[in-house]
Design a protein around this motif. Sequence first.
Motif, PDB file in Angstrom:
ATOM      1  N   UNK A 106      53.781   3.842  52.475  1.00 33.05           N
ATOM      2  CA  UNK A 106      52.615   4.395  53.552  1.00 33.05           C
ATOM      3  C   UNK A 106      53.619   5.626  53.840  1.00 33.05           C
ATOM      4  N   UNK A 107      54.843   5.307  53.266  1.00 31.84           N
ATOM      5  CA  UNK A 107      54.787   7.045  53.895  1.00 31.84           C
ATOM      6  C   UNK A 107      55.296   7.699  52.919  1.00 31.84           C
ATOM      7  N   UNK A 109      52.136   8.339  51.398  1.00 34.88           N
ATOM      8  CA  UNK A 109      50.739   8.882  51.796  1.00 34.88           C
ATOM      9  C   UNK A 109      51.068  10.068  52.536  1.00 34.88           C
ATOM     10  N   UNK A 110      52.007   9.758  52.762  1.00 34.95           N
ATOM     11  CA  UNK A 110      52.175  10.946  54.320  1.00 34.95           C
ATOM     12  C   UNK A 110      53.257  11.651  54.994  1.00 34.95           C
ATOM     13  N   UNK A 111      53.772  12.084  53.237  1.00 35.06           N
ATOM     14  CA  UNK A 111      54.644  12.613  52.810  1.00 35.06           C
ATOM     15  C   UNK A 111      55.049  14.013  53.327  1.00 35.06           C
ATOM     16  N   UNK A 112      54.032  14.406  54.035  1.00 36.33           N
ATOM     17  CA  UNK A 112      54.546  15.999  54.141  1.00 36.33           C
ATOM     18  C   UNK A 112      54.546  15.397  55.430  1.00 36.33           C
ATOM     19  N   UNK A 113      54.824  14.593  56.451  1.00 36.86           N
ATOM     20  CA  UNK A 113      55.123  14.598  57.814  1.00 36.86           C
ATOM     21  C   UNK A 113      56.307  13.140  57.313  1.00 36.86           C
ATOM     22  N   UNK A 114      57.545  13.112  56.005  1.00 38.13           N
ATOM     23  CA  UNK A 114      57.914  12.812  55.782  1.00 38.13           C
ATOM     24  C   UNK A 114      60.381  13.607  56.949  1.00 38.13           C
TER      25      UNK A 114
END
Length: 483
Positions: A106-107, A109-114
Amino acid sequence: MPAETKEIDYVMEAASGPHFSGLRLDSLMSAAPSSSTSRSSSTPTTPSFSTPLVDSSVIKQPFVIGVSGGTASGKTTVCDMIIQQLHDHRVVLVNQDSFYRGLTPEELERVHEYNFDHPDAFDTEQLLDCVNELKSGHSVHVPMYDFKTHQRSKDSFRQVNASDVIILEGILVFHDQRVRNLMNMKIFVDTDADVRLARRIRRDTVERGRDISSVLEQYAKFVKPAFEDFVLPSKKHADVIIPRGGDNHVAIDLIVQHIRTKLGQHDLCKIYPNVYVIQSTFQIRGMHTLIRDQDISKHDFVFYSDRLIRLVVEHGLGHLPFTEKQIVTPTGSFYTGVDFCKKLCGVSIVRSGESMENALRACCKGIKIGKILIHRVGDNGKQLIYEKLPKDISERHVLLLDPVLATGNSANQAIELLIQKGVPESHIIFLNLISAPEGIHCVCKRFPSLKIVTSEIDVALNEEFRVIPGLGEFGDRYFGTDD
Ligand SMILES: Nc1ncnc2c1ncn2[C@@H]1O[C@H](COP(=O)(O)OP(=O)(O)O)[C@@H](O)[C@H]1O
Ligand SMILES: Nc1ccn([C@@H]2O[C@H](COP(=O)(O)O)[C@@H](O)[C@H]2O)c(=O)n1
Ligand SMILES: [Mg+2]
């Protein structure tokens, strides 16, 4: 080659095994090694003395250096330079990056928000385990992290062996107090933010498979704010700040020199900063060889003991406070020097401490000397029998004299009495020729701001509480009552 061995990347092969010296320090290890980092074996050496209370198969305390600073400040470059210059010591590098948590699907998939710059992005517990294991003399398997996939390798590790020096490097290694506490020296690499950003763009596009716009976006959203929130505030913990990173050759030379000095010191001096062992020379070793020899004549024992005592006394006097003083020389020139501390006195622990009085008198004209007599009761107990101290002792710096520090029980009694008389703990300097590790622990734990100056630290006490290798009953040998 076994299958498991193949999977391990033996990057630090040069650091081939744990070091051992003549003194066991496991009771001192700051934290008991725990388990989550996998560990490989180590082999203790054999004891070198007959019946020490403290086993002499010892783990030598490594010197741990933390290196922090903003991203692309040059941390890795500075560490590489230190390692290269310390080539005659075994050094290992542990990167905080290795302890990045792998991202969940899940993380990912949204790596740009990590946020990779937040302390929670690291598994700090595992990092602590790893460094504690290394400090305990065990090898560890450090995870291998991939900046392109944001994952740890599932089946390979980097084996890091126990060494003289452990360098722990990363943007947030000063953030957690428990990690900081493992360090003997903390270095902050301070590089201009624009320079760092330029380097980061180049590195991340060339080495980490990123494009420029994602690097800039991540920098503005996470890297810069986290630098201001976490990295910059941790700079205050640094012992040394290196401007210009790897370009600062003077700073790196000084750091390497300091590490070399520390490595040459006894481990107890690293643990207790107020313990000073006078710098060993062949002259000093030669005098110790003579006075420790059971066959030396009484005359020579006194002669060489006096020489050694004089050196310890002179060194101890160097720890007294001083004031600046300017004088005029016969050439009419000014010389800016220092003035001795005048408010001082000696206190000898009777009887063997009296052997140190002449040296003190020879160095400090007309110095007042008090006396304390402590009687041994049973195996361990001590009883104060007699004391005669200057009336104004509370206003003086005290040089406490006893040639051998064994269990520390007599010393503690004497120090307790001085403190009761109003002498501040930090105004006491305990001078001796030989200290046992047990005595140092006993005194320094109870009186951490008192200073100890000695000429050698021995291996241990034996079952009869005698220092080994030691030199026997100093007072009897010095005053000729041993026949
Ligand atoms: N003094 C320097 N001059 C030029 N480039 C440097 C200098 N120091 C480091 N670099 C380069 O900058 C990048 C980041 O340096 P690095 O030491 O990896 O920083 P950090 O470990 O702090 O992230 C690397 O590509 C490195 O080669
Ligand atoms: N998957 C990851 C993990 C970390 N980062 C960035 O790395 C920086 C720390 O490494 P330095 O060598 O620069 O100290 C940190 O600022 C993270 O943003 C990453 O981009 N991707
Ligand atoms: Mg780096």
